[in-house]
Design an enzyme around this catalytic site. Structure first.
Site, PDB file in Angstrom:
ATOM      1  N   SER A 104      67.941  20.268  40.492  1.00 33.65           N
ATOM      2  CA  SER A 104      67.781  21.665  40.428  1.00 33.65           C
ATOM      3  C   SER A 104      66.728  21.896  38.922  1.00 33.65           C
ATOM      4  O   SER A 104      67.194  21.564  37.982  1.00 33.65           O
ATOM      5  CB  SER A 104      68.832  22.483  40.272  1.00 33.65           C
ATOM      6  OG  SER A 104      68.595  23.806  40.252  1.00 33.65           O
ATOM      7  N   GLY A 150      40.471  49.645  35.974  1.00 29.22           N
ATOM      8  CA  GLY A 150      40.540  49.092  34.386  1.00 29.22           C
ATOM      9  C   GLY A 150      39.136  48.708  34.159  1.00 29.22           C
ATOM     10  O   GLY A 150      38.535  48.815  33.170  1.00 29.22           O
ATOM     11  N   LYS A 165      33.823  45.291  47.560  1.00 33.19           N
ATOM     12  CA  LYS A 165      32.842  46.330  47.791  1.00 33.19           C
ATOM     13  C   LYS A 165      31.605  45.859  48.193  1.00 33.19           C
ATOM     14  O   LYS A 165      31.016  46.458  49.361  1.00 33.19           O
ATOM     15  CB  LYS A 165      32.757  47.130  46.497  1.00 33.19           C
ATOM     16  CG  LYS A 165      32.301  48.653  46.530  1.00 33.19           C
ATOM     17  CD  LYS A 165      32.009  49.080  45.536  1.00 33.19           C
ATOM     18  CE  LYS A 165      33.339  49.696  44.979  1.00 33.19           C
ATOM     19  NZ  LYS A 165      33.279  49.848  43.408  1.00 33.19           N
ATOM     20  N   HIS A 167      68.260  37.155  27.178  1.00 33.72           N
ATOM     21  CA  HIS A 167      69.567  37.299  27.889  1.00 33.72           C
ATOM     22  C   HIS A 167      69.388  38.616  28.395  1.00 33.72           C
ATOM     23  O   HIS A 167      69.849  38.652  29.631  1.00 33.72           O
ATOM     24  CB  HIS A 167      70.527  37.263  26.727  1.00 33.72           C
ATOM     25  CG  HIS A 167      71.912  37.433  27.031  1.00 33.72           C
ATOM     26  ND1 HIS A 167      72.641  38.761  26.991  1.00 33.72           N
ATOM     27  CD2 HIS A 167      72.924  36.675  27.610  1.00 33.72           C
ATOM     28  CE1 HIS A 167      73.658  38.707  27.656  1.00 33.72           C
ATOM     29  NE2 HIS A 167      74.015  37.381  27.887  1.00 33.72           N
ATOM     30  N   TYR A 220      64.531  24.391  48.320  1.00 35.22           N
ATOM     31  CA  TYR A 220      64.970  25.652  48.176  1.00 35.22           C
ATOM     32  C   TYR A 220      64.667  26.178  46.726  1.00 35.22           C
ATOM     33  O   TYR A 220      64.324  25.520  45.814  1.00 35.22           O
ATOM     34  CB  TYR A 220      66.491  25.627  48.201  1.00 35.22           C
ATOM     35  CG  TYR A 220      67.177  25.027  47.293  1.00 35.22           C
ATOM     36  CD1 TYR A 220      67.579  26.015  45.944  1.00 35.22           C
ATOM     37  CD2 TYR A 220      67.664  23.887  47.418  1.00 35.22           C
ATOM     38  CE1 TYR A 220      68.372  25.194  44.923  1.00 35.22           C
ATOM     39  CE2 TYR A 220      68.494  23.108  46.198  1.00 35.22           C
ATOM     40  CZ  TYR A 220      68.924  23.939  45.150  1.00 35.22           C
ATOM     41  OH  TYR A 220      69.460  23.565  44.120  1.00 35.22           O
ATOM     42  N   ARG A 277      37.685  49.474  52.411  1.00 34.01           N
ATOM     43  CA  ARG A 277      38.585  48.611  51.994  1.00 34.01           C
ATOM     44  C   ARG A 277      40.100  48.564  52.467  1.00 34.01           C
ATOM     45  O   ARG A 277      40.461  49.595  52.988  1.00 34.01           O
ATOM     46  CB  ARG A 277      38.492  48.413  50.431  1.00 34.01           C
ATOM     47  CG  ARG A 277      39.392  49.650  49.907  1.00 34.01           C
ATOM     48  CD  ARG A 277      39.034  49.698  48.206  1.00 34.01           C
ATOM     49  NE  ARG A 277      39.515  50.902  47.829  1.00 34.01           N
ATOM     50  CZ  ARG A 277      39.459  51.196  46.428  1.00 34.01           C
ATOM     51  NH1 ARG A 277      38.940  50.235  45.476  1.00 34.01           N
ATOM     52  NH2 ARG A 277      39.685  52.298  45.818  1.00 34.01           N
ATOM     53  N   MET A 318      34.803  49.220  34.605  1.00 36.55           N
ATOM     54  CA  MET A 318      34.052  50.354  35.057  1.00 36.55           C
ATOM     55  C   MET A 318      33.673  50.633  36.481  1.00 36.55           C
ATOM     56  O   MET A 318      33.752  49.811  37.042  1.00 36.55           O
ATOM     57  CB  MET A 318      32.514  50.022  34.453  1.00 36.55           C
ATOM     58  CG  MET A 318      31.415  51.160  34.201  1.00 36.55           C
ATOM     59  SD  MET A 318      29.888  50.688  34.355  1.00 36.55           S
ATOM     60  CE  MET A 318      29.462  50.547  36.074  1.00 36.55           C
ATOM     61  N   ARG A 346      27.768  50.322  40.740  1.00 38.08           N
ATOM     62  CA  ARG A 346      29.381  50.262  40.841  1.00 38.08           C
ATOM     63  C   ARG A 346      29.750  48.711  40.737  1.00 38.08           C
ATOM     64  O   ARG A 346      28.888  47.939  41.189  1.00 38.08           O
ATOM     65  CB  ARG A 346      29.907  50.556  41.936  1.00 38.08           C
ATOM     66  CG  ARG A 346      29.104  52.151  42.288  1.00 38.08           C
ATOM     67  CD  ARG A 346      29.897  52.586  43.907  1.00 38.08           C
ATOM     68  NE  ARG A 346      31.222  52.974  43.678  1.00 38.08           N
ATOM     69  CZ  ARG A 346      31.772  53.681  44.661  1.00 38.08           C
ATOM     70  NH1 ARG A 346      31.177  53.498  45.920  1.00 38.08           N
ATOM     71  NH2 ARG A 346      33.014  53.840  44.732  1.00 38.08           N
ATOM     72  N   CYS A 367      65.997  26.620  40.114  1.00 36.91           N
ATOM     73  CA  CYS A 367      66.866  27.808  39.780  1.00 36.91           C
ATOM     74  C   CYS A 367      66.498  28.720  38.556  1.00 36.91           C
ATOM     75  O   CYS A 367      67.243  29.318  37.968  1.00 36.91           O
ATOM     76  CB  CYS A 367      68.397  27.402  39.503  1.00 36.91           C
ATOM     77  SG  CYS A 367      68.582  26.195  38.026  1.00 36.91           S
TER      78      CYS A 367
END
Lengths: 875, 875
Positions: free
Chosen positions: B764, B102, B23, B455, B851, B337, B104, B93, B831
């Site tokens: 992996s 969340g 801001k 799971h 990857y 913004r 002030m 502010r 993975c």
């Protein structure tokens, strides 16, 4: 240039152990020293590793070289291998770097067949000798090389002796022996499907192959794992021309030590047999004569042997274990090596050699195996009584010593039987902290489950109590108050005996001999203390253990576990009130009740330890360990706590964890309930202030936060500790110092050790948990699959017994390096079970730790191991 | 030199976000661009961190500087703070680097007291305005600064309006408002115990303190954790001279976007209120007018605003979200913004801006939040329907999307209700592999236990099914077929609705809208694919998931878990036969029955994937997972298996583990029972050969051995794999290639990665388990204590959701480095669940992986995240 795989005895020396094995190197050394050694050659350990690399095949070039070297021996001896007129016979023996029972030992008389035996009979004019040699050869070859059942051949001899009505082998005639040879060969063919090999060259290669193969047999693998001998060392093979102790009454064979291997007394010690070959001396069929008799029987030979023995001891500057053979009054030396000895003998020999000016004090320190000391510190079985004992089964040698007593199945029974003056053995499926009081009064502890670092094992070692854990085959029936093992049912009150140094479980009460420490011990340990650079602390949870550690020479307490204090009957109620509390206030109220107990425990410890370090670890186990699991107990305890059965069950259910090892424990408890850390800090600081005031000593308590993995969680709890401690010290008008450190037992703590070190006064490596997390296996469960790993040589030793230097060690070194870089004043130690393991102590020395801490009974071992590490690698 | 903690708007610019907050930086930027911004200053984020470092105190030097800067504003505005004649009022502010609900938000009209208000009334000739401002100020100060209950003050207003018989605030007169001020001040004193502060300086410092304090309130902490905003950033405070939208009918206030934030359409979008202050627009008491009405109401102002909006969008080259106030027909800009937007709008705006020539394709790629894509790929609740829905409770947002259906409590019921054409939600305490078939047909899954990698969560994400897990407060009663949550009892057949993107559970069936993907999506993803350097694979266990992954753009399968295949009804019996077998032969026989199933599963997958990589992981979970736990099932299954109930119970007991996560699983199964690896290899290779033959494609299957911690255990199992595979390939007369690699998920594997890499074709990283081991906590249990860690800022995010770069990351980097050094050809991937998490993907990019692999529905997210990582840090 091709590798040289074979060496004549004249080509080697004693420093070539790695290549020639111990036996080969010493045969070469003796040859060069001019001693009477039958000549031969050594196939190197590299040939053995080559054999395995080649898929268990002896390369043609090595086979050729073997025959080439046989030619050289033929030249030296003037005899010929496989020749009827003047046959060269040889022995084939294994010999690795380290002396290793479990491998193939010896084949004698190799080179005989139906023709050669006749030549030998003719040449010596002694057909009985010739056929005795031949039957021995077939017997050994069948057993050792072909792995046929030994007993079958022994039975054939026994039948022959019965038939002839004689009791001694020596009473069998040449004809009898010839008949025996026929029967042996028939049995061989029956077992093997082919004829006994008559070609000496085939016999020789098969024998060499058998030696190589025996490196990998299960017995050898087990022995290696127990003694940390790497699999890739391989064994050498010694091929030596035969001399014959079985060629008549002026021949014989024997073994002798330059000093007494049981006591260390300086006097020739050994025995021999006339008209016999090697294995007869140990086989026990005939009773050998003590070596001193030889002086009367063959004074010249005896005199020569005494001179050689002295020469060898002087040369090797250590007690020697020798094998010799007399062939027709001529003495031959077949082997010499540093003799195995008992712990007491090891101490006496080492100290005596120093007094005799043979070795330095540092060398003496190197001469005693640290782990041997165990047997001096704990009761042992009487050797004769043990021979008669019935072995029921085997578990893990969890805590050394020997114990006999009556079986009980619960901690309560243990306490009441003990109160009634009985010696008891506590038998449990597994132990838990609630069993502590029963364990404390037991002669020994036996469990069906759990490994070397199970609760039973750790606590028993701490107490110095004999323990056999993880006897998987034992079926325990608490209801019937009995267990079954080795086919026997053992009931409450029956006597059993445990050997915590071997893991053996015996039926009945086997007599034990008490532990005893001699003046030699103190002298050697003094030299060790002078040499070592690591400090040695003890793990002790109470004044008694602290005292025990001090008596064994500990310089501080590296781990005082506070949770054990909560299990006593007088305290556990308040502990449970704390656990079931849902509000902070109720929790604090319960903690207040625990405070005076903790404080007085700490006071007792500070009084024993005075100004020495005392590292106190805050509450570590998950809270559910303090709650009951059995329906009856739940009922009783819920009433005690003034809550419904269901409410208590709900608490127990809410504390259930899938993987408690990785659950809500350690520092995590104090993050959730900082009031626990506050109470414990209060107890520590108040106790220290009180004892300091009373004794005038400068006490500096050390508070250890366990299971930290992130600096912020350490800082969070440390803030409560510091706030509490500073206020108490200020209110007391004292300027007492204290330290706050952490246990490093989570991989992430090692990875972020620089951050943690910036906040911590000390690190203590908890290598039990660190090993679990680094390997990703739980010590309570790993037993089920680790056997497969040993069998397949994936792991060669138990990482919970010996610190894994390749994995865990890297994390430890990383944490040391990062820790010191961030905080030059930090002190570093280890308080896991590895702190009392010699190879792990050596690693700790090299990693630059300041101290190791171990259970009190391991303190002398750690002191000696630390000294040896410092002598080997001064830092 | 002392730190500069304050900046006038004229001193900053948009690049000073870190110091001035978003801001503050934008207010400065607008000021410098000559836009009409009421002047003021920003207290920096460093002042906020200083506040916390100083123990939550604003240092005197900063307080002084604040008043010094107030003086500068007085100079600029010509007004005086606290002056009755010409008062300067300010707004205060918060403003952090990232926009953060969340915290002030705003205090307006600060500087008023009983005297100043009279001055303001006199000066403006508008006492109504003056008292309206004053009552607003007291109300905001009480609520926001002093945290008094907002509703109390609203109630006082409502009572006043009732008394006066009016419905709108604007209908209250100056007198009414003055009376209100009196009542407010009385209530304030009653609540606070002291008078409302009349000193403007005190008001100001209290307001600044409140902003700093709000950085650490629970809502802010939760938001930060969800959005990975570090706690140590702190917030800035903006103090700005007031302009008044509530000063009459030619004044007003509003908010507007340069484009439609819901659709991305290019048209000014917003609303405003006449005679109002900021909070009125969003409060909903009066209905604002659409921004387009302003054109009629105040054409000049509207024109100016449109120009400014365009200027700002051109300047920032992004859709702007602006706040403005009109004071007596003069326009003031209070904030600009980059506007928050829906995923659809984000895509459209990004693509449009490229088409408009405003930004490059790469910039467009950076403009879409990867995790926003989730909402495009899954059904969402209809926004209006959602407003009316009753929230029952909240769990973890385990798998995104929205679902409504009838509750069932077992997998069997799920299947039969589904077969009857019903939409169902499966509710379980927790799910296990046996529930797979039920999970597959459910609209959504709801569990009481289990975290983000439980799971239920993992499987649901794989299926793209909505899932809310770990609803701790939910009490499930299987017997009664009902659960209780939020005070409501929900029975089988009742409708509920789940929001897997928020974790919310609603009563009743809330209407959903289908997932929809636009052409913009494809264009943007194409640009992303052009930019990224990481490949993106999918985790898929069956042809359907493989296809789903491909459709979402996956380039291979990074993880095919073979165990899920064994849970189907047709297979589990053979699996159980295998497990209960005590001899190798019986085990092999059971495995033979499983072989055709596995083979056909793999054939299906190879057919979908063709020549692309398919990494197949061998059996991983501990065997007890395949055995029943409930008494009834044990009875039934023991009969099925032809064994006694007791015998099956014995097997189950023998497989019990204390810490199954660290137990007999992964590679350890194949070390114990190599025949498992042999069967699985046979299935993979036969399937690959068959599909290669059928399709003519060159298939190169990749076999992955899980849980390796030591090269020898990898080599041991690999030898069986290679022997089996080579023979099959040779017998088929094929020259097919295959690879054998390992999952790196044990810390020791990272530490010894060089040795393992010498034997492995690929690594992996299984970062789920690696995270567990590195932190030493189990994902199933950590939920119980991690909340304490978040509360105390020890951990700021869930390490199972976002890869822990400080700890786990070091191990990953170490393994990459050691691995590549030992084997330059090795390929490296990940993975674990982290493969679909944007920040983790960024780490994988930087660590040099080849990857990432994630569940199919996360593939687009990973593609976009990988592109953003490559744009930020090309490698």
């Amino acid at each position: 240039m091709s590798t040289k795989y074979l060496y004549l005895f004249t080509e080697g020396d004693k420093d070539m152990r790695n290549l020639l094995g111990g036996k080969g190197a010493n045969l070469a050394e003796m040859t060069n020293a001019g001693l009477p050694v039958p000549q031969g050659f050594t196939v190197t350990t590299e040939a053995c590793t080559r054999y395995y690399d080649d898929g268990r095949k002896i390369a043609p070039e090595i086979q050729e070289a073997i025959f080439e070297y046989m030619g050289k021996i033929e030249e030296i001896t003037g005899k010929k291998f496989g020749d009827k007129a003047n046959p060269l016979l040889v022995s084939v023996r294994s010999g690795s770097r380290a002396s290793m029972p479990g491998m193939m030992d010896t084949i004698l008389n190799l080179g005989l067949n139906d023709e050669v035996v006749e030549g030998l009979a003719a040449k010596t004019g002694n057909p009985r000798f010739a056929y005795d040699s031949y039957r021995r050869f077939i017997q050994m070859f069948s057993d050792v090389v072909m792995e046929q059942p030994k007993t079958e051949y022994e039975k054939i001899i026994d039948e022959m002796k019965e038939k002839r009505g004689v009791t001694e082998d020596t009473a069998l005639t040449a004809e009898d022996l010839k008949e025996l040879v026929g029967e042996f060969k028939a049995r061989y063919k029956q077992n093997q499907g082919v004829d006994f090999p008559s070609d000496p060259k085939v016999q020789l290669i098969e024998a060499v192959r058998a030696v190589f193969r025996s490196w990998d047999n299960p017995r050898a693998n087990t022995y290696r794992r127990m003694n940390e001998i790497p699999y890739d060392w391989g064994t050498a093979v010694n091929v030596q021309s035969m001399v014959f102790g079985n060629s008549g009454d002026t021949s014989g064979t024997g073994v002798a030590f330059t000093r007494n291997p049981a006591t260390g007394e300086k006097a020739l010690f050994g025995e021999y047999l006339i008209n016999a070959q090697g294995e007869d001396v140990v086989a026990g069929i005939r009773t050998p004569s003590p070596i001193s008799h030889l002086e009367q029987q063959m004074p010249e030979v005896y005199k020569e042997f005494v001179e050689i023995a002295k020469k060898l001891e002087d040369h090797y500057r250590d007690m020697q274990d020798m094998e010799f053979t007399i062939e027709d009054k001529k003495l031959y030396m077949l082997q010499t090596r540093s003799g195995k000895r008992t712990a007491a003998a090891a101490l006496k020999v080492a100290v005596d050699l120093v007094d005799e000016g043979m070795i330095t004090e540092k060398e003496a320190v190197m001469r005693v195996e640290p782990k041997q000391l165990d047997s001096l510190l704990h009761p042992q079985f009487d050797a004769t009584a043990l021979k008669a004992a019935k072995l029921l089964g085997k578990g893990l040698a969890a805590s050394p010593g020997a114990a006999a007593g009556q079986v009980v199945f619960s901690a309560e029974e243990a306490a009441s039987w003990h109160a009634a003056g009985k010696k008891i053995i506590l038998v449990r499926l597994e132990t838990s902290p609630e069993d502590i009081e029963g364990m404390a009064v037991a002669q020994g502890i036996l469990t069906a489950r759990g490994g070397m670092t199970s609760h039973a094992a750790v606590v028993a070692r701490g107490m110095g109590t004999c323990c056999v854990s993880g006897v998987g085959e034992m079926v325990v029936d608490y209801d019937k108050k009995q267990f079954t093992l080795g086919g026997e049912v053992v009931k409450e009150g029956d006597f059993i005996s445990l050997d915590g140094s071997t893991g053996n479980v015996y039926g009945g009460a086997v007599a034990t001999t008490e532990a005893s420490i001699s003046g030699d011990f103190d002298r050697l340990m003094k030299w060790a203390d002078d040499a070592r650079q690591l400090q040695v602390y003890a793990n002790a949870d109470n004044p008694k253990d602290a005292k025990q550690g001090s008596d064994f020479g500990s310089e501080g307490i590296g781990l005082c576990r506070t949770e054990h204090m909560f299990f006593e009957a007088s305290r556990i109620k308040a502990m449970r009130e704390m656990i079931v509390a849902t509000e902070k206030e109720a929790r604090e109220k319960a903690l207040e009740k625990l405070l005076p107990f903790q404080q007085s425990d700490f006071e007792g410890i500070f009084e024993v330890m005075g100004e020495r370090d005392v590292v106190i670890r805050f509450l570590d186990p998950p809270l559910h360990e303090f709650l009951p699991t059995e329906e009856n107990d739940i009922k009783e305890i819920s009433a005690e706590l003034g809550m419904t059965v269901q409410a208590l069950k709900d608490v127990i259910a809410s504390l259930h964890e899938f993987n408690p090892m990785m659950g809500h424990r350690g520092v995590r408890l104090s993050v959730s309930y900082p009031e626990i850390a506050v109470m414990q800090t209060t107890a520590v600081i108040k106790a220290a202030l009180a004892v300091a005031k009373k004794t005038g000593k400068k006490i500096t308590p050390q508070i250890m936060i366990p299971l930290v993995g992130e600096v912020k969680e350490f800082r969070f709890v440390k803030n409560f500790v510091v706030e509490t401690a500073d206020k108490l010290i200020k209110d007391a008008g004292s300027d007492m110092k204290y330290e706050v450190g952490t246990m490093i037992e989570i991989p992430r703590a090692c990875l972020t050790a620089d951050e943690i070190a910036a906040e911590a006064d000390f690190f203590s490596f908890g290598t039990n948990d660190l090993t679990q997390m680094t390997f990703g296996f739980s010590r309570d469960d790993a037993g089920k699959f680790l056997d497969y790993y040993y069998e397949n040589k994936i792991y060669e030793s138990d990482p919970f017994a010996h610190l894994d230097q390749k994995g865990v060690g890297i994390l430890v070194e990383m944490a040391c390096k990062k820790g010191r870089a961030a905080n030059a004043k930090i002190h570093l130690g280890i308080c896991g079970e590895h702190g009392g393991d010699p190879t792990s102590v050596e690693f700790c020395h090299s990693a630059g730790l300041d101290y190791v801490s171990c259970s009190p009974f391991r303190v002398p071992i750690a002191r000696l191991a630390a000294a040896q590490a410092a002598i080997k690698n001064p830092r």
